[in-house]
Every structure is written in structure tokens, then in C-alpha cells.
Design an enzyme around this catalytic site. Structure first.
Site, PDB file in Angstrom:
ATOM      1  N   GLU A   1      -9.573 -10.785   2.815  1.00 13.73           N
ATOM      2  CA  GLU A   1      -9.309 -11.052   1.383  1.00 13.73           C
ATOM      3  C   GLU A   1      -9.100 -12.421   0.791  1.00 13.73           C
ATOM      4  O   GLU A   1      -8.245 -12.538  -0.020  1.00 13.73           O
ATOM      5  CB  GLU A   1      -8.835 -10.090   0.874  1.00 13.73           C
ATOM      6  CG  GLU A   1      -9.145  -8.439   1.330  1.00 13.73           C
ATOM      7  CD  GLU A   1      -8.586  -7.333   0.729  1.00 13.73           C
ATOM      8  OE1 GLU A   1      -7.238  -7.542   0.249  1.00 13.73           O
ATOM      9  OE2 GLU A   1      -8.765  -6.109   0.480  1.00 13.73           O
TER      10      GLU A   1
ATOM     11  N   ASP B   1      -9.471   1.570   4.209  1.00 16.42           N
ATOM     12  CA  ASP B   1      -8.436   1.253   3.375  1.00 16.42           C
ATOM     13  C   ASP B   1      -7.601   2.416   2.614  1.00 16.42           C
ATOM     14  O   ASP B   1      -7.762   2.512   1.553  1.00 16.42           O
ATOM     15  CB  ASP B   1      -8.897   0.147   2.157  1.00 16.42           C
ATOM     16  CG  ASP B   1      -7.657  -0.576   1.480  1.00 16.42           C
ATOM     17  OD1 ASP B   1      -6.423  -0.298   2.124  1.00 16.42           O
ATOM     18  OD2 ASP B   1      -8.049  -1.117   0.751  1.00 16.42           O
TER      19      ASP B   1
ATOM     20  N   GLU C   1      -1.883   3.666  -4.225  1.00  9.71           N
ATOM     21  CA  GLU C   1      -3.096   3.000  -4.710  1.00  9.71           C
ATOM     22  C   GLU C   1      -4.153   3.747  -5.000  1.00  9.71           C
ATOM     23  O   GLU C   1      -5.122   3.388  -6.028  1.00  9.71           O
ATOM     24  CB  GLU C   1      -3.380   1.738  -3.672  1.00  9.71           C
ATOM     25  CG  GLU C   1      -4.367   1.022  -4.174  1.00  9.71           C
ATOM     26  CD  GLU C   1      -4.856  -0.199  -3.129  1.00  9.71           C
ATOM     27  OE1 GLU C   1      -4.009  -0.450  -2.100  1.00  9.71           O
ATOM     28  OE2 GLU C   1      -5.805  -1.025  -3.544  1.00  9.71           O
TER      29      GLU C   1
HETATM   30  C1  GCV Z   1      -2.255  -6.856  -0.569  1.00 14.14           C
HETATM   31  C2  GCV Z   1      -6.250  -3.566  -0.527  1.00 14.14           C
HETATM   32  C3  GCV Z   1      -5.455  -3.809  -1.679  1.00 14.14           C
HETATM   33  C4  GCV Z   1      -4.831  -4.829  -1.845  1.00 14.14           C
HETATM   34  C5  GCV Z   1      -3.985  -5.330  -0.744  1.00 14.14           C
HETATM   35  C6  GCV Z   1      -5.035  -5.014   0.563  1.00 14.14           C
HETATM   36  C7  GCV Z   1      -4.356  -5.454   1.884  1.00 14.14           C
HETATM   37  O1  GCV Z   1      -7.533  -4.177  -0.449  1.00 14.14           O
HETATM   38  O2  GCV Z   1      -6.458  -3.203  -2.589  1.00 14.14           O
HETATM   39  O3  GCV Z   1      -4.122  -4.989  -2.983  1.00 14.14           O
HETATM   40  O4  GCV Z   1      -3.620  -6.628  -0.611  1.00 14.14           O
HETATM   41  O5  GCV Z   1      -5.581  -3.800   0.562  1.00 14.14           O
HETATM   42  O6  GCV Z   1      -3.749  -4.221   2.363  1.00 14.14           O
HETATM   43  O7  GCV Z   1      -4.074  -6.499   2.408  1.00 14.14           O
END
Ligand code: GCV
Length: 683
Positions: free
Chosen positions: A274, A347, A375
Site C-alpha cells: 500500500e 483484509d 474497521e
Molecule cells: C494500516 C487495511 C487498512 C489500512 C491498514 C492496512 C494494513 O488496508 O484499511 O488502513 O493500514 O490494512 O493493515 O496495513
């Protein structure tokens, strides 16, 4: 005088009418509400330890303040190495004898005794021995240096960087105590999307101040690092892990950190994921990156947690990518590297199959990463007790080397390569008075700690303990609320994404439904259609050998089960298969009708939770009662929103009526499509 008498008579009559006297509460005490009533009766003696040992003194103090049972003898016996952080408790005549090999073991034992006391449990006649399932039981905070928390729904960060190291908030110690009381012994202070700043000398002093508070509770501090730190901070021209200047930079940074914090735990790393930097920026592998950091930490006994959450927009099915990336590196990681793997291959969805990496890479130490912060489960608005999700993953059979090789067996201390073992969870804690936003979200923090300590505990037992300590032991409260908690995760799966559906969330904030979501030119693997594949034929992601072949990443025995539409568990059906709308489910319903029933069932369950909760008013304090009541209303409204949005959207493909016995939609799809919540953040 007479009116005073009358007042007291009325007061007495009132008190007699109130069945249970409840005290004012705000949730700040968590599950540590040890009753002040009744005098502590026992004396507490220590043998084998020093009075300068702060941890031992703490164990003694907790018992002296709150223990009301018989005399306790706490014995520290360094020869009892096999107990690790654990302990033995036995009753001898009218004394309780506790033995541990480390002082922290006696502190854990003190909390065990207090838990027994508060839940009216007993020390078994034969005594008890507890040895933790994992060596490192760690929370991951996604806290940023500006006080915000990525995916945090319980207020700002606990860490007041601007006040540290000079001012220490009283919550630091309360936080440490709460963790230790459930067996958590480590914490990563900052977000995996890490700022390099934290490694600057001025910040390390702040980190040291926190480590100094946590130490006597047996909690070690870890940091997430930014892989580009040598370049960003250190004036080195690159951050290539094979470059000697870069290695030197990390070696001296490690030395600096351990000079300040001799028991520093190590680093957590999100690399080449990411948008984060990583070794691949220099043509190197994840193993090259992890090993460089491991070498820097090794002289001090530190550990690297290297995250496997890696995927690229341009590649294959996202669910396959971590496996593809890491399996070829099996056996290449240093002894002090643990691969940190999210529980599922995508995720933290409401339901995923276990991550196939957990059953692969036999020569690599692996650990689970769970997510406590909700989340993808309604933030801190929805009551979702997560122990059943954790257990589902821990108990999943990977079939690696034959039947019975569960995820827990492959990752916990039962003969796991003889190396350190660990388990992590993304914290759900913030500055809110009740710590977690929703009073019931405290149960997820609690459950993670208890399972990290003993992954054999059941969801029921953990819920039972938590309810008794957090609310009350009155049976009329404990039983219905336990049932409600145990059903809550399945209810959320049903009203959000049943039958293996996943990632139908609104872009960015992940709160509400957006199965129609599409951003022209955006990353396909961040779009709901990528996952649900609804069309006129049916619904679901074909991950069989005819589709993305993700199913082949599981052991052949499992691959066969998941890959066959008639043996695939129905709760994962649309994860692995694209299923036609008229496919007959086990219930005899078509897929379309079953989908409608499941969504409806989720909604009905939450309505039932409201009714159950309202009956509980008399057993607990007004403030927590009404907080939860208000949140359940939000949850029910959201559940209807989810159902109406998803069913009406999918109906535009199935072209079939919602079964007539079910509640009708009340929202217009077109209106639901217009909802845009003002919450930031990508994907
Ligand atoms: C900390 C998901 C979440 C992100 C998070 C990522 C991760 O994509 O939406 O906010 O980033 O996981 O675990 O690195």
C-alpha cells in the site's frame, strides 16, 4: 422531624424496591472493577524474590488491596524455567501457594486469583498450572505521531507525544495494568504506516519514558519502522538492505535504542505494501529486508515482525498474492524474524477462510495478526464479540502434514521450530473514557489477551468471565448477555456480507455498504465489484481451478473441499465460487432466496439484541445501560441499511423478488447510493 422521617421511610422503601443496588460507572475501570466492599482478609508473603523487584511488589500490592481469600504465598523459583511466564497455584490447608519462574509470572497469578474471586471460580483440588500459548502476546497500535489513529474509533491516541517524556499521563499505567491482567506482554506503539520521525533521538526519549512505565508490568515496547528511515533521517543515500552504509545505520540505531531501553522488543515492518517503502524498491527481497533488521537487533535479543500483508494492483487475484510473494522465500529468514500474517487472505473481513500462508512455509516462523478495531465491523457502533472469529481461525485445520494441524498448533509454542512464538492484534483503544468507544468492544481486547495466553479457552468461557467482571454476576444478566455476545459476530456477517461475500464496503471509510462502488480509473482491487462479481448468472468470486485458482494454495485435502461447490462450506461459498442465482442451497432455497433470508436474519437478530438489552436495565448502572442501548439502535438502523442496499443492488442482477414472507425494503436504493459519510482515509 416528621417530614425527615417520612423522607427516610420513602428512601428505604425505594431502596427495597430496587432489586440490585448499582453504582455509577463510566466503563473506565474495564474488567478491573474489584469490589471495594469487604476487607481484604489475607496476608501476602513473598519468598525467593527481592523487595527491589517492582513487578513482585506490584503482585503483592494488587493482592493486598483486592484479595479477600486466604493467605497467599508468592514464591519465585528461577529454576522453574519450563513455566515461562506462567505459574502454578495450589491450595495447602488454609494458604494459597503460588510458584513462578519469573516475577511477572507471579503478577499474572495475582490477576488469576482476582479473576477467580470476581467470577466465583475455584482453585481445583489438584491445583492448576498455566503456561502461555505464545511467548509474545502483542497489541499493534496504528497510532500516528499527530495523535490520530488509523482505523481508530475510540478517540485520539493514548500517547501524548507532545507532553512526553516530561509528563506521564495516568492512563499509561492503567493501560499497562489492563494488558497484564489478561496476559498481554508487548505493544507496538505506532502505526505500521510508519513515520521515520519516531526513530529520532528526541522521540526515542519519549518511547523510553513509556517503556519505563510499562516495565514493571512485564510489557515490552516495540516500534513500527519506516523502511526508508536511513534515507529519510540519516543522510544515507539509499535504504538498500544490502548497502553497507544502510546496514551500519540500522546497527547504530539499534545500539542507540538499546542504550535507552535495554529490554526493547524489536521492530514491526510493513514493507512494499500500500505504498510503503521496502526492499523491493532496490530489487531486493522481503527476506533481504527482514534479515538486515534482524541482524541489527540480534546482539540485543530483539525480534523483527515482518508483515505478509502485501499485494499489488496489477497482479493476480489479491487473495493469492501474499502466498505467491512469500512462499518462495521459505527458510530464508533469520531466526529472529517472524512473519506476521493477517488471519485471512484479504483484509479482516467479517468472514474469511484462514490465510493459506499459515499452513505453508514450514521453515519460517509465522504469527497471526487479528484486528480488534472494527474497521470492517461497524466501528465502535456495532456490538460484535470477536472471540468466535478468533477461535474459528485458530481452530481451522490447515491439513499441513496430515489432519489436525490447526492454525493454533502451527503458530503456538507446541514445538514451533524451537523459536519465539507470537500473536498480535490491532488495538481498539483510544482516549475515550471507556477506552474502546463501545462498552462491549472492551470484550474484544479482553478476549484477545485471554486467547493469546491460552488458545484453548472457549468463546463462552471468555464471555462469561468478562461479563461477570465488567458488569455483574447476576445470572439473569449473565446468561442472556452471553448468548447475545456469542451470536453477535454471526449476526454482523449476516446483515453485512453472508455466504462468503466480502469487501462490499464503501470506499475509504469502510463503514457502510457500497456494493455498487466504482471509481473510474481507481484500483480494481479496492472496488467491491472486484470481489462480488454479480452478473445476470449469479454471484461470487470463482477461485476454483476454473477461476483464479486461489483454492490451490490450500493443502490438497482442503482444496478439494473448498474447490467443490457441493462440499464447500456454505459460509464461504461466494468466497470460492461464482454461484448461479438459482443454485439450490442445503436449506432447499435458491441462492437468491437464501441470500435474502440471511440478510433478513441478521437484521432480526439485532432487533432481538435490542429487546434483550432493554430487559437488563435493572441489573446495571444507568449510564452504561443507556450508552449500549443507544448504540444498539444505531446498529439496527445500520443493519437495515446494509440489507436494503445489498439486496436491492443484487436484485438488479438476480431479477427475482425478495421472498414475500420477509420484511420489505424501506430505503430507496437511489437514496442509499447518495450517502457519503464524512470520514477520511484511502481504500
Ligand atoms: C494500516 C487495511 C487498512 C489500512 C491498514 C492496512 C494494513 O488496508 O484499511 O488502513 O493500514 O490494512 O493493515 O496495513
Amino acid at each position: 422531624m416528621r417530614s425527615i422521617m417520612r423522607f427516610y421511610c420513602l428512601l428505604l422503601a425505594f431502596l427495597a424496591a430496587v432489586p440490585f443496588v448499582v453504582r455509577a460507572e463510566d466503563g473506565s475501570q474495564l474488567w478491573l472493577r474489584f469490589s471495594k466492599q469487604g476487607k481484604p482478609t489475607g496476608t501476602v508473603r513473598i519468598t525467593g524474590g527481592e523487595s527491589t523487584d517492582a513487578t513482585l511488589m506490584l503482585a503483592k500490592q494488587e493482592l493486598q488491596l483486592y484479595w479477600k481469600g486466604m493467605d497467599v504465598i508468592l514464591k519465585l523459583d528461577h529454576r522453574r524455567k519450563e513455566l515461562k511466564d506462567g505459574y502454578q497455584i495450589r491450595q495447602h490447608g488454609n494458604q494459597v501457594h503460588v510458584v513462578a519462574g519469573r516475577s511477572v509470572g507471579l503478577l499474572y497469578a495475582a490477576y488469576h486469583l482476582l479473576r477467580l474471586q470476581e467470577t466465583e471460580g475455584q482453585i481445583p483440588n489438584a491445583g492448576l498450572t498455566e503456561i502461555p500459548s505464545y511467548d509474545i502476546r502483542i497489541l499493534n497500535h496504528w497510532d500516528n505521531l499527530d495523535g490520530t489513529i488509523e482505523r481508530g474509533y475510540a478517540g485520539h491516541s493514548l500517547w501524548k507525544w507532545e507532553e512526553l517524556p516530561y509528563k506521564l499521563s495516568s492512563r499509561y499505567e492503567q493501560y499497562a495494568r489492563a494488558n497484564t491482567s489478561v496476559g498481554i506482554n508487548a505493544t507496538v506503539l505506532n502505526n505500521v504506516n510508519a513515520s521515520s520521525e519516531l526513530l529520532k533521538a528526541e522521540y526515542l526519549l519519549k518511547v523510553k519514558a513509556l517503556a519505563d512505565v510499562f516495565r514493571k508490568y512485564g510489557i515490552k515496547v516495540y516500534l513500527s519502522i519506516n523502511f526508508s528511515a536511513p534515507k529519510n533521517l540519516g543522510g544515507v543515500s539509499s535504504s538498500d538492505p544490502l548497502n553497507q552504509d544502510v546496514q551500519q545505520w540500522w546497527n547504530s540505531k539499534a545500539k542507540e535504542i538499546y542504550g535507552l531501553i535495554p529490554d526493547f522488543g524489536g521492530f514491526l515492518v510493513k514493507a512494499n505494501s500500500e505504498g510503503q517503502p521496502g526492499p523491493q524498491d532496490y530489487g531486493r527481497t522481503h527476506a533481504d529486508g527482514a534479515n538486515m533488521l534482524a541482524d541489527a537487533l540480534r546482539p540485543y535479543g530483539g525480534t523483527v515482525f515482518w508483515r505478509a500483508f502485501v499485494y499489488h494492483p496489477t497482479k493476480d487475484d489479491r487473495a493469492k498474492q501474499a502466498y505467491q510473494e512469500f512462499v518462495p522465500l521459505d527458510g530464508q529468514f533469520r531466526e529472529n524474524v517472524i512473519l506476521q500474517v493477517k488471519n485471512g487472505p484479504i483484509d479482516f473481513q467479517p468472514r474469511e477462510p484462514f490465510n493459506p500462508l499459515l499452513g505453508a512455509m514450514p521453515n519460517t516462523a509465522k504469527m497471526l495478526e487479528f484486528q480488534l478495531t472494527q474497521e470492517y465491523l461497524g466501528f465502535s457502533n456495532h456490538l460484535v464479540y470477536l472471540a468466535p472469529l478468533f477461535k474459528e481461525v485458530l481452530d481451522s485445520d490447515t491439513y499441513a502434514n496430515g489432519k489436525g494441524q490447526t492454525v493454533s498448533k502451527l503458530t503456538d509454542s507446541r514445538g514451533h521450530l524451537g523459536r519465539k512464538t507470537a500473536i498480535a492484534a490491532v488495538a481498539n483503544i483510544g482516549l475515550d473514557t471507556n477506552w474502546t468507544g463501545h462498552h462491549f468492544a472492551q470484550a474484544n481486547w479482553y478476549a484477545f489477551g485471554r486467547l493469546a495466553w491460552n488458545n484453548n479457552l472457549s468463546s463462552v468461557q471468555i464471555a462469561d468471565e468478562w461479563i461477570r467482571m465488567t458488569f455483574t454476576g447476576v445470572q439473569e444478566f449473565v446468561e442472556p448477555i452471553k448468548k447475545l455476545m456469542l451470536e453477535s459476530r454471526e449476526a454482523a456477517v449476516d446483515y453485512m456480507m453472508p455466504l462468503g461475500l466480502h469487501h462490499l464496503f464503501a470506499f475509504e471509510h469502510h463503514y457502510g455498504p457500497e456494493p455498487w462502488g466504482d471509481i473510474p480509473g481507481g484500483r480494481p482491487d479496492w472496488m467491491p465489484w472486484y470481489y462480488h462479481n454479480a452478473d445476470s448468472v449469479g454471484l461470487g468470486f470463482d477461485r476454483t481451478v476454473n477461476g483464479s485458482r486461489a483454492v490451490t494454495q490450500y493443502n490438497p485435502s482442503l482444496d478439494k473441499i473448498y474447490g467443490n461447490i457441493s462440499t464447500c462450506p456454505e459460509n464461504l461459498l461466494l468466497w470460492f465460487h461464482h454461484v448461479s442465482w438459482n443454485y439450490r442451497m442445503n436449506s432447499g432455497n435458491t441462492l437468491w432466496s437464501e441470500l435474502c433470508f440471511r440478510y433478513d436474519h441478521g437484521v432480526q437478530k439485532v432487533r432481538e439484541f435490542q429487546k434483550v438489552w432493554d430487559r437488563m436495565e435493572r441489573y446495571i448502572d444507568r449510564s452504561r445501560f443507556s450508552d449500549v442501548q443507544a448504540k444498539l439502535r444505531i446498529q439496527t438502523r445500520d443493519a437495515v441499511w446494509w440489507k436494503d442496499a445489498c439486496l436491492q443492488y443484487f436484485q438488479s442482477f438476480s431479477r427475482q423478488p425478495i421472498p414475500y414472507e420477509l420484511e420489505r425494503p424501506i430505503y430507496e436504493l437511489e437514496d442509499l447510493k447518495k450517502i457519503k459519510l464524512p470520514m477520511g482515509h484511502h481504500n
